[in-house]
Enzyme design. Structure first.
Site, PDB file in Angstrom:
ATOM      1  N   LEU A  70       0.813  -1.218   0.000  1.00  0.00           N
ATOM      2  CA  LEU A  70       0.000   0.000   0.000  1.00  0.00           C
ATOM      3  C   LEU A  70       0.842   1.261   0.000  1.00  0.00           C
ATOM      4  CD1 LEU A  70      -2.790  -1.038   2.447  1.00  0.00           C
ATOM      5  CD2 LEU A  70      -3.017  -0.563   0.033  1.00  0.00           C
ATOM      6  N   ARG A  71       2.158   1.069   0.020  1.00  0.00           N
ATOM      7  CA  ARG A  71       2.998   2.248   0.095  1.00  0.00           C
ATOM      8  C   ARG A  71       2.803   3.146  -1.126  1.00  0.00           C
ATOM      9  NH1 ARG A  71       7.783   1.993   3.354  1.00  0.00           N
ATOM     10  NH2 ARG A  71       7.918  -0.202   2.904  1.00  0.00           N
ATOM     11  N   GLY A  72       2.496   2.519  -2.251  1.00  0.00           N
ATOM     12  CA  GLY A  72       2.267   3.285  -3.473  1.00  0.00           C
ATOM     13  C   GLY A  72       1.160   4.305  -3.303  1.00  0.00           C
TER      14      GLY A  72
END
Lengths: 334, 557
Positions: free
Chosen positions: A272-274
């Site tokens: 989910l870092r994107g």
């Protein structure tokens, strides 16, 4: 010490300059990776950035640049507790640096001469609240990379060695630069950089000539050149400060959150870092441009730099991931 | 190609300019082997009083740090200041051995502080032994004189009419001419035109002129551009087949731009004259070794290869007496243990000293042993017979192995043999993009010079081992060696040559693997594999997938 070349006078390379400014607006974005050929102004931009950044308030004798005495680590032997303004630290991590120099180690001088156990802070301590710059990051030895990954993630440096057990905050913006032809970066480290930018030598002759002209003017008459450009650098600095104040107030409509998620799903980026980086960077850009509300245009402007390095690497893909991101951004955002 | 006398003349010119304005120019790269001629060159540099520095120098000496001997003797912390923080002139000897870490630090210091002057003495014999690119990029001048030194050779001291280079004015056209010319020679870095401009200024001032003339520009481009050029101007792509996907060169329109519009024709030489000046000086092997602009051909081994025994990481080994030079870590317990027996004796000598009495000879440093990086050298048969049947499968298999090598962080190199000889298509690298590009453009056809392929592979393997990699040679062939080492189509001699190099590979202890891709397994190839002490895989109907599986199994990957 030579005065660094002014940031505003760097010709072209807008994507790189924008990425660096955005990390200054919101350090939480998590750093910039600049990949490109030699002589394209990577190191110039980093040195210039150091001069551009607003100063920070620190406790004078604190080894980790803490803002108040309460935040200084307990192992630090504080001398002067006066709070002073210092330029934002931009620390170089040289390629050959040993683990000791990076994380800090037992202070050998004191251990041997006085028989005392004391901690000698390393580069990570000095970079706290500032920038850590690694030139040729792709040639960095793997064990140093592992250390950095851990610290960049947790924001804390833990040293457990030689009978020491020490921790201190190490929150810094990581800036890496390198030439991709000389070796690739592990995906784990890639992911730690918030933004990634590819720089190329300008192919436009007029632009190249302009670079030479400005650089030459700078070298022949630094004082005169700085007099012309310092006001512009100050404008950028003021804009950064204004944007920092505005950042919390930027409204984020639900559609934009949706867009972020859809983009990342369409690109198949890991984790989910994107999404988080995409959102943070878009907000920083909105704040820098003085907008009140996040718009699709903001997303579109920063999506390539926020996402291109997060795609699962297809070793057999020729075109490079930047092109892939652009295509999908056009598909999803219309 | 240049005449020796010319190259000496240019060297003298470069030295004169450096002596005239060392700190603004910032450095000189000398590529010469040690001989009396080089001694004369170095003697000529004596007025700069350079400090000699070798690549093994510790950071402490260069950038300052703890003076351990003095500290231990006095019991007080004594720091020595590194001399490189002051503007100074240093001479880096054996510069081709300079580790990238040191190069990066020196480059950083040269970038941040004005007034450093670096003379790099590069004794590299092979093209892949050279100054790290971080430094060669930043040193404006380059001299590599050839042939006999002329009598009475030496740099010319500046005349009395020389003026200050800072006062020399450069017009916009001068700047433009230098930039355009750099672009025409495929020099991407913008440091090159800047360096050329500095050299031109120095030359004008040297001759006592207040503004740049055509002669200054010509001197600047001949001293700065030849060693950086990556292509010839208006060069058709047939010389550089790999070049196809690099961006088109910036429009070489200097001729229209320069003298015509600016109305100052006599101050500028014609663009063509400058181009010719540089072209005449390009190294002879430029055409052969032309690389796509922007790739760094020598970079493969730099930085990533590790010596097997280091003192930084890996499995711990017993510690050794050593020096704390900033590259090793102290083994504190072992140091104290070494010092312990001597305490009463030393105490008698120094009754008032506080704490433990430790001498530099007690210092023990940690050592570690680590596995070095693996290098897979793919030696691919691209002869006509192989191309007919299996070249595409072989390519597919190599691509899949590449993906695996990427996952395992292995280095890869690619050699192909066909026609009359073998080519190193890709020096050891971790860059997948390059490998794939070269592999895709690998043409097929011609005879099978197996021996030449083996020779090239063996050479590369020994070279890369010297850089700390562990090479393994993977040979994909259909085995009908029919071209001997000298290029003659003689089957018997070809087989004999191949066997000889197979023996060499075994004698050198290089790991190997032979993959037979012919339709019917070849007995001759099996014997060749036995000569190499290498596993032999016959894959008559292998698809890429099976081939990959077999290779990874054989390599124990």
């Amino acid at each position: 010490m030579k005065t660094p070349f002014p940031f505003s006078a760097i010709v072209g390379q807008t994507e790189m300059k924008q990425a660096m400014i955005l990390t200054a607006v919101d350090p939480g974005i998590g750093g910039v990776l600049v990949f490109g050929d030699r002589g394209t102004g990577k190191s110039t931009a980093v040195r210039a950035l150091a001069a551009l950044l607003p100063p920070i308030t620190v406790v004078e004798s604190c080894p980790v640049n803490a803002a108040s005495t309460a935040e200084c680590p307990e192992w630090a032997e504080l001398g002067s507790k006066k709070r002073v303004k210092r330029p934002t630290p931009v620390i170089d991590l040289p390629l050959g640096a040993t683990e000791d120099r990076v994380v800090g180690a037992l202070d050998i001088e004191r251990a041997l001469t006085r028989g005392e156990k004391a901690f000698e802070p390393g580069l990570l301590a000095r970079a706290n609240r500032g920038y850590l710059y690694i030139d040729e990051v792709n040639l960095l030895e793997d064990h140093i990379v592992d250390l950095l990954l851990d610290v960049a993630q947790s924001g804390e440096n833990v040293v457990e060695r030689e009978g020491l057990s020490i921790r201190h905050p190490a929150r810094f913006v990581l800036i890496g630069s390198g030439n991709p032809e000389e070796g690739e970066l592990r995906p784990q480290l890639l992911d730690r950089f918030g933004l990634s930018v590819e720089v190329r030598s300008p192919t436009d002759v007029a632009e190249r000539v302009e670079v030479i002209r400005r650089r030459d003017a700078f070298e022949s008459d630094p004082a005169g050149f700085m007099a012309t450009w310092t006001p512009q650098d100050e404008n950028v600095r003021d804009a950064i400060l204004r944007a920092r104040k505005k950042l919390a107030k930027i409204q984020t409509p639900d559609e934009i959150l949706n867009d972020c998620a859809e983009l990342c799903i369409a690109l198949g980026s890991d984790g989910l870092r994107g999404e988080l980086t995409l959102l943070r960077t878009a907000r920083a850009l909105a704040a820098f441009q003085g907008a009140r509300k996040l718009k699709r245009a903001h997303l579109r402007a920063i999506a390539p730099s926020a996402l291109s390095h997060r795609l699962r690497r297809d070793p057999l893909d020729e075109a490079g991931s930047g092109a892939r991101v652009k295509r999908i951004v056009a598909d999803v955002l219309g | 190609m240049s005449v020796p006398a010319d190259s000496w003349h240019r060297a003298a010119l470069g030295l004169s300019l450096l002596l005239f304005d060392p700190h603004r120019l910032g450095g000189l790269h000398i590529r010469m082997r040690a001989d009396p001629a080089r001694d004369r060159v170095l003697n000529a540099l004596a007025p700069l009083a350079p400090r000699r520095v070798h690549p093994g120098i510790s950071d402490d000496q260069l950038f300052g740090g703890l003076d351990l001997t003095a500290t231990l003797r006095t019991g007080q912390v004594i720091e020595n200041t590194g001399f490189f923080y002051q503007p100074c002139c240093i001479m880096l000897t054996m510069a081709e051995r300079c580790p990238p870490g040191l190069a990066a630090r020196i480059a950083q210091q040269m970038d941040t502080d004005a007034g450093h002057c670096l003379i790099a003495l590069d004794e590299g014999a092979e093209p892949d032994e050279a100054l790290p690119p971080a430094l060669s990029e930043r040193l404006p001048l380059f001299i590599a004189p050839e042939g006999r030194m002329p009598d009475h050779w030496g740099p010319v001291p500046a005349g009395t009419d020389a003026c200050d280079p800072a006062c020399v004015t450069a017009t916009a056209q001068d700047q433009e001419a230098l930039t355009l010319l750099a672009a025409e020679f495929g020099i991407d870095s913008l440091r090159a035109p800047l360096a050329a401009l500095r050299v031109a200024r120095a030359h004008a001032a040297f001759q006592g002129r207040g503004s740049l003339s055509g002669a200054d520009l010509e001197v600047a481009v001949t001293l700065v551009y030849p060693q950086r050029a990556t292509r010839l101007p208006d060069d058709a792509p047939e010389d550089t087949p790999q070049d196809a996907d690099t961006p088109p060169p910036p429009p070489p329109d200097s001729d229209e731009n320069d003298p015509g519009e600016q109305g100052e024709p006599d101050s500028l030489p014609d663009g063509d004259i400058l181009v010719d000046a540089v072209r005449a000086l390009l190294p002879a092997d430029l055409l052969a070794g032309l690389v796509p602009a922007g790739t760094a051909p020598r970079s493969g081994g730099a930085g990533a290869g590790k010596a097997r025994k280091g003192n930084r990481r890996g499995r711990p080994l017993p510690s050794r007496p050593g020096r704390l030079d900033g590259t090793a870590r102290i083994d504190l317990v072992a140091t104290l243990r070494a010092a312990a027996p001597w305490q009463p004796l030393r105490r008698q000598a120094q009754p008032d000293a506080p704490g433990l009495l430790i001498r530099p000879s007690d210092i023990r440093v940690k050592r570690f042993e680590e596995k070095s990086d693996r290098l897979l050298i793919f030696t691919v048969d691209a002869s006509g017979s192989a191309a007919m049947s299996r070249l595409n499968e072989a390519k597919g298999a190599v691509e899949m192995l590449l993906a695996q090598a990427y996952a395992a962080r292995d280095h890869v190199a690619l050699i192909s043999f066909r026609g009359t000889g073998a080519d190193l298509l890709l020096p050891p690298t971790r860059s997948l993009v390059q490998t794939k590009r070269r592999l895709a453009s690998l043409p097929g056809g011609g005879g099978t010079p197996l021996a030449a392929g083996l020779e090239q592979a063996a050479q590369l393997a020994t070279q890369s081992r010297a850089r700390g990699l562990s090479p393994t040679v993977v040979i994909l062939t259909d085995g009908r060696a029919n071209v001997a080492l000298d290029g003659s189509p003689d089957r018997a001699a070809a087989a004999e040559d191949a066997t000889r190099f197979a023996g060499l590979i075994r004698a050198e202890g290089i790991g190997a693997l032979v993959i037979d891709m012919s339709a019917r397994p070849q007995d001759a190839l099996k014997q060749l594999a036995a000569h190499m002490d290498a596993p032999y895989l016959a894959l008559p109907r292998a698809d890429a997938q099976r081939l990959t599986g077999a290779v990874s199994a054989a390599l124990g990957a």
